[in-house]
Design a protein around this motif. Sequence first.
Motif, PDB file in Angstrom:
ATOM      1  N   SER A 192      -0.581  -4.692   4.045  1.00 50.98           N
ATOM      2  CA  SER A 192      -1.640  -4.719   2.879  1.00 50.98           C
ATOM      3  C   SER A 192      -0.786  -5.405   1.791  1.00 50.98           C
TER       4      SER A 192
ATOM      5  N   LYS B  46       3.416   2.740  -6.332  1.00 51.84           N
ATOM      6  CA  LYS B  46       2.650   1.478  -6.182  1.00 51.84           C
ATOM      7  C   LYS B  46       1.683   0.160  -6.995  1.00 51.84           C
TER       8      LYS B  46
ATOM      9  N   ALA C  90      -5.976  -3.997   2.280  1.00 49.76           N
ATOM     10  CA  ALA C  90      -5.592  -2.830   3.227  1.00 49.76           C
ATOM     11  C   ALA C  90      -6.141  -3.057   4.761  1.00 49.76           C
TER      12      ALA C  90
ATOM     13  N   CYS D 127      -5.472   5.553  -6.327  1.00 51.88           N
ATOM     14  CA  CYS D 127      -3.609   5.404  -6.177  1.00 51.88           C
ATOM     15  C   CYS D 127      -3.985   3.696  -5.721  1.00 51.88           C
ATOM     16  N   GLN D 128      -5.121   3.544  -4.655  1.00 52.99           N
ATOM     17  CA  GLN D 128      -4.988   2.002  -3.861  1.00 52.99           C
ATOM     18  C   GLN D 128      -6.104   1.208  -4.700  1.00 52.99           C
TER      19      GLN D 128
ATOM     20  N   ASN E 243      -6.183   3.978   2.011  1.00 56.39           N
ATOM     21  CA  ASN E 243      -5.311   3.613   1.975  1.00 56.39           C
ATOM     22  C   ASN E 243      -4.857   3.140   3.615  1.00 56.39           C
TER      23      ASN E 243
ATOM     24  N   HIS F 248      -5.086  -3.166  -7.884  1.00 55.26           N
ATOM     25  CA  HIS F 248      -5.424  -3.566  -7.651  1.00 55.26           C
ATOM     26  C   HIS F 248      -6.773  -4.255  -8.178  1.00 55.26           C
TER      27      HIS F 248
ATOM     28  N   GLY G 242       0.776  -1.109  -0.400  1.00 57.28           N
ATOM     29  CA  GLY G 242       0.244  -0.185  -0.127  1.00 57.28           C
ATOM     30  C   GLY G 242       1.139   1.399   0.169  1.00 57.28           C
TER      31      GLY G 242
ATOM     32  N   THR H 119     -11.440   9.635  -2.491  1.00 53.88           N
ATOM     33  CA  THR H 119     -10.492   7.741  -2.784  1.00 53.88           C
ATOM     34  C   THR H 119     -11.327   6.998  -3.224  1.00 53.88           C
TER      35      THR H 119
END
Length: 415
Positions: free
Chosen positions: A389, A232, A342, A208-209, A181, A213, A31, A177
């Motif tokens: 994570s 990432k 995460a 970003c997260q 995170n 994924h 993460g 988001t």
Amino acid sequence: MTFDAHTIAKDFPILDRTIRDGKRLVYLDSGATSQKPNVVIDAESDFYRLHNAAVHRGAHQLAEEATDAYEGARTIVANFLNAHVDEVVFTKSATESLNLVSYAMGNAAPGNRFHLKAGDSIVITEMEHHANLIPWQQLAARTGATLKWFSVTEEGRLDLSNIDSVIDSSTKVVALTHQSNVLGTINPLDVITRRAHEVGAVVVLDACQSVPHMPVDVKALDIDFLAFSGHKAVGPTGIGIFWGRLELLADLPPFLTGGSMIENVTMESASWAQAPKKFEAGVPNMAQAVGLGAALNYLTQIGMDNIHRHEVELTSYLLNGLSEIKDLRIIGPKTTELRGGAISFTLGDIHPHDLGQYLDSQGIAVRTGHHCAWPLTRKLGVPATTRASVYLYNTTDDLDALVEGVQGAQKYFGR
């Protein structure tokens, strides 16, 4: 292709090393930053060895090769997001991408669709990383706009019960988001984007997260701007992506000015090139862009659906394992429904920093602290947590090691 995390892990040379007196490295901090496969390391290295030159600037062969590699990486990113190639802007990080869009809005003159003023509002959430909080605080301060936000429930979900009053006719921007995170929470974008567009606001997504994924299709999500970071997503450091709808990028003022982003210059004035060049002043991080292209090709070959499925299985496994440890409190959703990999937790009165150091002594890399989300951790009454994570190269063996490490810490600290 058949998904096998043990086989995938062999593509990442750092995972072969040992640490702390010869212990196996158990890396559970993706993460923060992911590890890099050989294909990414080789792509970046080969650019410097064989093709290094300033892109867009020369008539010689090396410049042509460098430009082809750089623009080829842009095409890869566009395909990965289901975007138009001219909508993809290279930055040095997702943080720069979010500052780009917020600062550019602050540069918008009266009459521009992005001009903000007193009486307008910007909507964020309590679960934002500082990178998607502070730029909007600053924009509100510079323009006189009001900053509003959705609160977070005890379960780690957004409270959308008052969505019609939080996002109202004054709202010009909704920035949030995709996946927290800290909490792992995946936010229900469809409800939020629908309401935002009803009132004419644009939606800025910190992805970003999520991009590394799960499948992320910018058209299907019906968002307006997006940011994610290469490091990432098994890519290099020093490279980020800013994506925006082409018609919006045309109206958005530039963030940085200088070489490469101009159409014409006189001693008195300048005019801007079209997107994406308008937002790429100066010599870009060329090798890093090429490395990111290799990273996204690597993830595509494995399959983002396969990666997401694997992470859901790991998350379920770890949630179950941690829930059996006495005095351990999971911060965030306790199930895998709309949840990523995460997982933040506290362990009785053992400080997360002490727990992190103990786990490190066992070869286990996790994250400790407020995770650049102070308002969220304060809201939840946990100034710091330990966060594990997971990613595509992790296995249940890694998670068993973490659970055993946490139990070992309890004994070590006499709890």
